[in-house]
Write an enzyme that holds these catalytic residues in place. Structure first.
Site, PDB file in Angstrom:
ATOM      1  N   TYR A   1      -9.945   2.878   7.385  1.00  0.00           N
ATOM      2  CA  TYR A   1      -9.070   1.847   6.825  1.00  0.00           C
ATOM      3  C   TYR A   1      -7.769   2.488   6.341  1.00  0.00           C
ATOM      4  O   TYR A   1      -7.780   3.419   5.536  1.00  0.00           O
ATOM      5  CB  TYR A   1      -9.812   1.196   5.657  1.00  0.00           C
ATOM      6  CG  TYR A   1      -9.372  -0.184   5.262  1.00  0.00           C
ATOM      7  CD1 TYR A   1      -9.342  -1.227   6.186  1.00  0.00           C
ATOM      8  CD2 TYR A   1      -9.039  -0.466   3.944  1.00  0.00           C
ATOM      9  CE1 TYR A   1      -8.969  -2.499   5.805  1.00  0.00           C
ATOM     10  CE2 TYR A   1      -8.665  -1.743   3.550  1.00  0.00           C
ATOM     11  CZ  TYR A   1      -8.627  -2.754   4.493  1.00  0.00           C
ATOM     12  OH  TYR A   1      -8.256  -4.019   4.111  1.00  0.00           O
TER      13      TYR A   1
ATOM     14  N   SER B   1      -6.967  -2.472  11.398  1.00  0.00           N
ATOM     15  CA  SER B   1      -6.744  -1.945  10.050  1.00  0.00           C
ATOM     16  C   SER B   1      -6.734  -0.429   9.996  1.00  0.00           C
ATOM     17  O   SER B   1      -6.111   0.162   9.112  1.00  0.00           O
ATOM     18  CB  SER B   1      -7.828  -2.463   9.099  1.00  0.00           C
ATOM     19  OG  SER B   1      -8.095  -3.813   9.302  1.00  0.00           O
TER      20      SER B   1
ATOM     21  N   HIS C   1       0.828  -1.211   0.000  1.00  0.00           N
ATOM     22  CA  HIS C   1       0.000   0.000   0.000  1.00  0.00           C
ATOM     23  C   HIS C   1       0.864   1.263   0.000  1.00  0.00           C
ATOM     24  O   HIS C   1       0.517   2.268  -0.622  1.00  0.00           O
ATOM     25  CB  HIS C   1      -0.907   0.022   1.234  1.00  0.00           C
ATOM     26  CG  HIS C   1      -1.976  -1.016   1.228  1.00  0.00           C
ATOM     27  ND1 HIS C   1      -2.980  -1.054   0.289  1.00  0.00           N
ATOM     28  CD2 HIS C   1      -2.207  -2.064   2.073  1.00  0.00           C
ATOM     29  CE1 HIS C   1      -3.796  -2.068   0.551  1.00  0.00           C
ATOM     30  NE2 HIS C   1      -3.343  -2.705   1.617  1.00  0.00           N
TER      31      HIS C   1
END
Length: 333
Positions: A286, A166, A16
């Protein structure tokens, strides 16, 4: 002595942080360094798990299979691991990962949707894999509700169930309550794991609290390489584990070298607590929404923090990245 299982996530959650752009050569180099440093397991996949590369989540520079093959060629003792989200990854992807050498799988679902993991956990057990259940955005359910979901995953066959922060939103008392609730309902042989994020600067502290309450599997990454402000920094956690006298198989200096020499140079955006990533934790959003929210904020000339606060108010979950554009558009008018 408490004996820990160190699960590295540099090559999965860390995707990510670099928008899923990394060469197989770099994957192999990092995996080799991780094994040399003594981690128990190395997770490899697109940031959103097997088959996560898409317009919605972000395309990868390479396929999961190219990354997994590169890691498999580089390691011999560390357990090759991957992540699968039912609805994104399928049983077919699970079987292919196994054929490439993956022997441990984390099957992930939103914290109140453990029921959707039954097929994948069952199949992984039939293949003889080590299986963990991954209850994402664990702050969005009470400790009791989360424990009920963890018990479901255990009945499906999970060897371990994670408290998965998360959004980097959990505080230390919240972690303590959730791990205790797990321990109260899970069989004694079922392990408990902690997956922390650094958005509120609590990832190491939260991981320590989890261990104090009985967690043995710890997710961490080199230099905290991961979504949002990053994951629990592996080298920092191992240093603290040493100070506590907890058992593990890692070499602290080797982890430090790998973090500084191999991982930090990959960053095109610093992985740190800043105004945007702190807002992720504050709003309970998130962590992988960060880069999507920043892109939407730039496109519509709005403050990314405003997008994140609204995303938190709407209780958006993984898979709703497209809603960030909708929020940005609304804020711009």
């Amino acid at each position: 002595m408490t004996q820990l299982y160190i699960q590295d996530v540099t090559l999965r959650d860390g995707m990510h942080a670099i928008r899923h752009q990394i060469s197989p050569t770099a994957v192999a180099r990092i995996a080799s360094a991780l094994e040399a440093a003594g981690v128990n397991a190395i997770e490899v996949a697109h940031g959103d798990g097997l088959a996560g590369g898409s317009v919605n989540y972000g395309p990868g520079s390479n396929t999961d299979w190219e990354w997994i093959e590169a890691a498999a060629d580089a390691v011999t003792t560390a357990k090759l691991t991957t992540l699968l989200l039912p609805g994104i990854g399928t049983v077919a992807e699970l079987k292919r990962a196994y054929s490439l050498g993956v022997r441990s799988i984390r099957v992930a679902a939103h914290c109140t949707e453990a029921d959707i993991t039954a097929q994948h956990i069952t199949m992984a057990r039939e293949l003889g894999m080590d299986v963990s259940g991954f209850l994402m955005l664990s702050h969005m359910a009470s400790a009791e509700t989360l424990a009920e979901q963890a018990k479901l995953m255990e009945t499906f066959g999970a060897h371990c169930v994670y408290v998965t922060d998360s959004g980097g939103r959990l505080t230390m008392p919240m972690v303590r309550d959730r791990v205790r609730a797990y321990r109260d309902v899970l069989d004694s042989h079922t392990e408990i794991g902690i997956h922390a994020h650094e958005n509120l600067s609590l990832s190491v502290a939260n991981s320590v609290v989890a261990v104090e309450e009985g967690a043995t599997r710890i997710d961490a990454s080199l230099a905290g390489h991961g979504a949002g402000a990053g994951n629990c920094p592996l080298e920092a956690f191992v240093a603290v584990a040493d100070l506590h006298g907890w058992g593990h198989s890692c070499d602290l200096f080797a982890l430090q070298d790998a973090a500084d020499d191999l991982v930090r140079p990959l960053h095109d955006r610093p992985v740190r607590v800043d105004r945007e990533t702190l807002t992720l934790g504050y709003a309970g959003v998130y962590s992988s929404f960060l880069r999507h929210a920043e892109a939407a904020a730039q496109r519509y000339d709005v403050d990314v923090r405003s997008i994140l606060i609204e995303a938190g108010r709407r209780r958006l979950v993984g898979g709703q990245e497209d809603m960030l554009v909708d929020i940005a558009l609304s804020l711009s008018t």
